[in-house]
Design a protein around this motif. Structure first.
Motif, PDB file in Angstrom:
ATOM      1  N   GLN A 228       1.146  -0.982   0.029  1.00 27.47           N
ATOM      2  CA  GLN A 228      -0.253  -0.164  -0.111  1.00 27.47           C
ATOM      3  C   GLN A 228       0.755   1.671   0.311  1.00 27.47           C
ATOM      4  O   GLN A 228       0.868   1.927  -0.509  1.00 27.47           O
ATOM      5  N   LYS A 229       1.996   1.086   0.556  1.00 29.61           N
ATOM      6  CA  LYS A 229       3.051   2.511   0.917  1.00 29.61           C
ATOM      7  C   LYS A 229       4.320   2.060  -0.315  1.00 29.61           C
ATOM      8  O   LYS A 229       4.678   3.450  -0.410  1.00 29.61           O
ATOM      9  N   GLU A 230       3.532   1.274  -1.367  1.00 26.86           N
ATOM     10  CA  GLU A 230       4.646   1.345  -2.179  1.00 26.86           C
ATOM     11  C   GLU A 230       6.202   1.177  -1.715  1.00 26.86           C
ATOM     12  O   GLU A 230       7.241   1.364  -2.515  1.00 26.86           O
ATOM     13  N   LYS A 231       6.515   0.022  -0.717  1.00 27.49           N
ATOM     14  CA  LYS A 231       7.509  -0.440  -0.135  1.00 27.49           C
ATOM     15  C   LYS A 231       7.662  -1.044  -0.539  1.00 27.49           C
ATOM     16  O   LYS A 231       7.714  -2.334   0.065  1.00 27.49           O
ATOM     17  N   TYR A 232       8.492  -1.578  -1.904  1.00 23.70           N
ATOM     18  CA  TYR A 232       8.061  -3.208  -2.366  1.00 23.70           C
ATOM     19  C   TYR A 232       9.047  -4.330  -2.113  1.00 23.70           C
ATOM     20  O   TYR A 232       9.180  -5.357  -2.049  1.00 23.70           O
ATOM     21  N   ALA A 233      10.776  -3.625  -1.913  1.00 21.69           N
ATOM     22  CA  ALA A 233      11.712  -4.748  -1.156  1.00 21.69           C
ATOM     23  C   ALA A 233      10.647  -5.101  -0.102  1.00 21.69           C
ATOM     24  O   ALA A 233      11.560  -5.768   0.733  1.00 21.69           O
ATOM     25  N   HIS A 236       8.279  -7.428  -0.189  1.00 22.19           N
ATOM     26  CA  HIS A 236       9.302  -8.876  -0.818  1.00 22.19           C
ATOM     27  C   HIS A 236       9.620  -9.420   0.872  1.00 22.19           C
ATOM     28  O   HIS A 236       9.965 -10.812   0.401  1.00 22.19           O
ATOM     29  N   GLU A 237      10.408  -8.958   1.253  1.00 21.20           N
ATOM     30  CA  GLU A 237      10.882  -9.609   2.460  1.00 21.20           C
ATOM     31  C   GLU A 237       9.800 -10.580   3.601  1.00 21.20           C
ATOM     32  O   GLU A 237      10.541 -11.483   3.631  1.00 21.20           O
ATOM     33  N   CYS A 238       9.048  -9.268   3.598  1.00 24.81           N
ATOM     34  CA  CYS A 238       7.799 -10.229   4.191  1.00 24.81           C
ATOM     35  C   CYS A 238       7.863 -11.251   3.997  1.00 24.81           C
ATOM     36  O   CYS A 238       7.097 -12.517   4.516  1.00 24.81           O
ATOM     37  N   TYR A 239       7.277 -10.749   2.512  1.00 29.26           N
ATOM     38  CA  TYR A 239       6.885 -12.730   1.262  1.00 29.26           C
ATOM     39  C   TYR A 239       7.503 -13.696   1.832  1.00 29.26           C
ATOM     40  O   TYR A 239       6.585 -14.784   2.256  1.00 29.26           O
ATOM     41  N   GLN A 240       8.244 -13.483   1.667  1.00 26.37           N
ATOM     42  CA  GLN A 240       9.725 -14.262   2.257  1.00 26.37           C
ATOM     43  C   GLN A 240       9.500 -14.595   3.295  1.00 26.37           C
ATOM     44  O   GLN A 240       9.101 -16.597   3.333  1.00 26.37           O
ATOM     45  N   LYS A 241       8.973 -13.808   4.254  1.00 29.24           N
ATOM     46  CA  LYS A 241       8.826 -15.382   5.805  1.00 29.24           C
ATOM     47  C   LYS A 241       7.099 -15.694   5.831  1.00 29.24           C
ATOM     48  O   LYS A 241       7.265 -16.047   7.436  1.00 29.24           O
ATOM     49  N   VAL A 242       6.373 -15.628   5.060  1.00 29.99           N
ATOM     50  CA  VAL A 242       5.341 -16.532   5.165  1.00 29.99           C
ATOM     51  C   VAL A 242       5.121 -17.795   4.746  1.00 29.99           C
ATOM     52  O   VAL A 242       5.168 -18.635   3.648  1.00 29.99           O
ATOM     53  N   LYS A 243       4.756 -18.734   5.996  1.00 28.16           N
ATOM     54  CA  LYS A 243       4.704 -20.739   5.325  1.00 28.16           C
ATOM     55  C   LYS A 243       3.359 -20.843   4.857  1.00 28.16           C
ATOM     56  O   LYS A 243       2.582 -20.329   4.825  1.00 28.16           O
ATOM     57  N   ASP A 244       4.124 -21.442   4.427  1.00 29.55           N
ATOM     58  CA  ASP A 244       2.780 -21.607   2.424  1.00 29.55           C
ATOM     59  C   ASP A 244       1.269 -20.729   2.716  1.00 29.55           C
ATOM     60  O   ASP A 244       0.412 -21.275   2.915  1.00 29.55           O
ATOM     61  N   ASP A 246      -0.883 -18.916   0.372  1.00 26.58           N
ATOM     62  CA  ASP A 246      -2.057 -19.162  -0.628  1.00 26.58           C
ATOM     63  C   ASP A 246      -1.759 -18.529  -2.123  1.00 26.58           C
ATOM     64  O   ASP A 246      -0.596 -17.969  -2.371  1.00 26.58           O
ATOM     65  N   HIS A 247      -2.588 -18.628  -3.022  1.00 23.03           N
ATOM     66  CA  HIS A 247      -2.208 -18.199  -4.396  1.00 23.03           C
ATOM     67  C   HIS A 247      -2.454 -16.547  -3.926  1.00 23.03           C
ATOM     68  O   HIS A 247      -1.630 -16.422  -4.976  1.00 23.03           O
ATOM     69  N   THR A 248      -3.475 -16.021  -3.084  1.00 23.74           N
ATOM     70  CA  THR A 248      -3.695 -14.394  -3.162  1.00 23.74           C
ATOM     71  C   THR A 248      -1.314 -14.122  -2.580  1.00 23.74           C
ATOM     72  O   THR A 248      -1.256 -13.090  -2.915  1.00 23.74           O
ATOM     73  N   ALA A 249      -1.105 -14.950  -1.961  1.00 23.45           N
ATOM     74  CA  ALA A 249       0.135 -13.882  -1.412  1.00 23.45           C
ATOM     75  C   ALA A 249       1.001 -14.229  -2.041  1.00 23.45           C
ATOM     76  O   ALA A 249       2.070 -13.735  -2.339  1.00 23.45           O
ATOM     77  N   LEU A 250       1.303 -15.419  -3.080  1.00 21.56           N
ATOM     78  CA  LEU A 250       1.682 -15.903  -4.314  1.00 21.56           C
ATOM     79  C   LEU A 250       1.930 -14.587  -5.301  1.00 21.56           C
ATOM     80  O   LEU A 250       3.174 -13.664  -6.326  1.00 21.56           O
ATOM     81  N   PHE A 251       0.408 -14.252  -5.267  1.00 20.91           N
ATOM     82  CA  PHE A 251      -0.001 -13.302  -6.234  1.00 20.91           C
ATOM     83  C   PHE A 251       0.446 -12.311  -6.553  1.00 20.91           C
ATOM     84  O   PHE A 251       1.163 -11.359  -6.213  1.00 20.91           O
ATOM     85  N   ASN A 252       0.682 -11.851  -5.240  1.00 22.16           N
ATOM     86  CA  ASN A 252       1.076 -10.405  -4.556  1.00 22.16           C
ATOM     87  C   ASN A 252       2.683 -10.277  -4.962  1.00 22.16           C
ATOM     88  O   ASN A 252       2.790  -9.024  -4.963  1.00 22.16           O
ATOM     89  N   HIS A 253       2.979 -11.149  -4.098  1.00 25.17           N
ATOM     90  CA  HIS A 253       4.365 -11.147  -4.138  1.00 25.17           C
ATOM     91  C   HIS A 253       5.046 -11.388  -5.449  1.00 25.17           C
ATOM     92  O   HIS A 253       5.813 -10.801  -5.327  1.00 25.17           O
ATOM     93  N   ALA A 254       4.439 -11.902  -6.675  1.00 21.15           N
ATOM     94  CA  ALA A 254       4.934 -11.905  -7.882  1.00 21.15           C
ATOM     95  C   ALA A 254       4.707 -10.237  -7.945  1.00 21.15           C
ATOM     96  O   ALA A 254       5.643  -9.787  -9.215  1.00 21.15           O
ATOM     97  N   ILE A 255       3.317  -9.541  -7.437  1.00 20.87           N
ATOM     98  CA  ILE A 255       3.620  -8.046  -8.119  1.00 20.87           C
ATOM     99  C   ILE A 255       4.573  -7.119  -7.322  1.00 20.87           C
ATOM    100  O   ILE A 255       5.348  -6.401  -7.924  1.00 20.87           O
ATOM    101  N   ALA A 256       5.440  -7.415  -6.394  1.00 25.01           N
ATOM    102  CA  ALA A 256       6.516  -6.657  -5.649  1.00 25.01           C
ATOM    103  C   ALA A 256       7.457  -7.255  -6.384  1.00 25.01           C
ATOM    104  O   ALA A 256       8.062  -5.749  -6.645  1.00 25.01           O
TER     105      ALA A 256
END
Length: 420
Positions: A228-233, A236-244, A246-256
């Motif tokens: 939301q704040k356009e802090k993509y780096a 990305h770091e937070c998404y890497q710490k999400v275990k398993d 779901d498709h939404t997290a993976l997709f938004n990680h791709a956007i980052a």
């Protein structure tokens, strides 16, 4: 009389030492000659509970209260046992009846709180909070914990109502001041997100993670806040710490990753999203967009970078030049950053965060749009923020069919599903 006192004293000693069979023998001896002694029935009830004979214990407490309805200790023992048996509705009824005769007994109020928390009875909890608030300094450790949990339960319930979120936030802060925990910080953050208090939400999520680094939900929510704040780096770091994820997290990680220029890694995450949810239209569009505008190939996001002392790697291929305009439709627009998530469901929280479809109309869940729980740019076309799949589920037709309808029929259809 001396003999009775001696028997009671000896039975009490057996009880304190955990010798419940011996204690029960003594109390029954006294009861033979004094069947109307309410305290003896209460002691028998406590002893039977120690022996695991719970129904007999309840009967003994009932007999004590029959003889002395104002016996607060017997009432407490009975309600506590009902809570122990998870008979919370019965415990509430019993506590309310006892409090009519002993309203000043804090232990009875606390047992009522415990039962009401488990029954999610906000009306009772709000009343009990008013009773306990001026007496909170008198509470022992267990009482303080129950008071804190009462505040937390009410806050969780109120946070789902936009008109009550200020009160919910007040209660979250009061709860955290008493006994901070990761779940309390997390739910407060969700409430702040719904209220668009993003800085406060970020601080709360960081406090949550400080109490428990291995918290996928908090990392998930913080990643979307960074998007939301356009802090993509940071996202990305937070998404890497999400275990398993779901498709939404993976997709938004791709956007980052797209925003960071890491198209190969973005492709990997988008393909993972498709693996999680075959036919996921937004992921398919993102993959086609990346493949059309770049020469990127799926790349392992965990691949280690070369050390600085190593020879420089071959330069990555430059993005393919844009083709000259053709009469065919242009490629899909680049995805936009993910939106801030909507509030979590009550209790600890899980929370549904959504993926973006295109730059103009990010995708949000129907229930959040219907409740006006998120902020969108154009409130007059809420239906455009639905994914293709959810649009068909809600309107029983695809978007193209809907757009072909006369304006008056579109308005009626939107009114029928709460999106007008």
């Amino acid at each position: 009389m001396t003999e009775i006192v001696d028997i009671c004293r000896k039975a009490n000693e057996h009880f304190e030492a955990g010798r419940f069979e011996e204690a029960l023998k003594g109390y029954n001896l006294v009861l033979e000659d004094h069947p109307d002694q309410a305290p003896i029935h209460m002691n028998i009830g406590a002893t039977l509970r120690g022996l695991g004979k719970l129904e007999e214990a309840l009967a003994a407490f009932d007999k004590c209260l029959e003889l002395d309805p104002k016996d607060a200790q017997a009432a407490y023992q009975r309600i506590n046992l009902l809570n122990f048996q998870h008979r919370f509705a019965d415990a509430i009824t019993s506590a309310q009846k006892a409090l009519e005769l002993n309203d000043s007994e804090l232990n009875l109020h606390l047992e009522l709180v415990l039962a009401a928390i488990n029954e999610h009875n906000v009306e009772i909890l709000e009343a009990e909070i008013k009773v306990l608030e001026p007496k909170k300094d008198e509470l022992d450790e267990r009482g303080t914990k129950l008071y804190s949990l009462a505040l937390f339960e009410v806050a969780n319930q109120l946070s789902s109502d936009p008109s009550q979120r200020d009160r919910a936030l007040e209660l979250y802060n009061a709860t955290i001041a008493i006994a901070p925990s990761a779940s309390m910080y997390f739910n407060k953050a969700v409430c702040c997100m719904a209220m668009e208090k993003f800085d406060e939400a970020e601080a709360s999520l960081k406090s949550c993670l400080a109490l428990g680094e291995d918290n996928s939900q908090a990392n998930f929510l913080l990643a979307h806040l960074y998007m939301q704040k356009e802090k993509y780096a940071e996202a990305h770091e937070c998404y890497q710490k999400v275990k398993d994820p779901d498709h939404t997290a993976l997709f938004n990680h791709a956007i980052a990753l797209v925003k960071l220029g890491k198209h190969g890694k973005a492709l990997t995450q988008a393909h993972k999203a498709l693996d999680k949810k075959p036919g996921f239209a937004d992921a398919e569009k993102l993959i086609k967009s990346i493949e059309y505008t770049t020469d990127a190939k799926p790349e392992d996001d965990e691949a280690p970078e070369l050390p600085k002392s190593a020879p420089a790697p071959a330069p990555a291929p430059a993005p393919a030049p844009k083709p000259k305009p053709k009469p065919k439709p242009a490629p899909a627009p680049a995805p936009a950053p993910a939106p801030a998530p909507a509030p979590a469901p009550q209790t600890t929280a899980t929370n549904e965060v959504v993926a973006h479809g295109d730059a103009d109309y990010p995708v949000y869940p129907y229930e959040q749009l219907k409740a006006r729980a998120i902020n969108v740019q154009n409130w007059s076309v809420l239906e455009k923020y639905l994914s293709d799949e959810e649009f068909e589920k809600v309107f029983k037709m695809d978007k193209a069919t809907f757009e072909a309808l006369p304006l008056w029929r579109r308005k009626n259809a939107k009114k029928a599903v709460g999106l007008f």
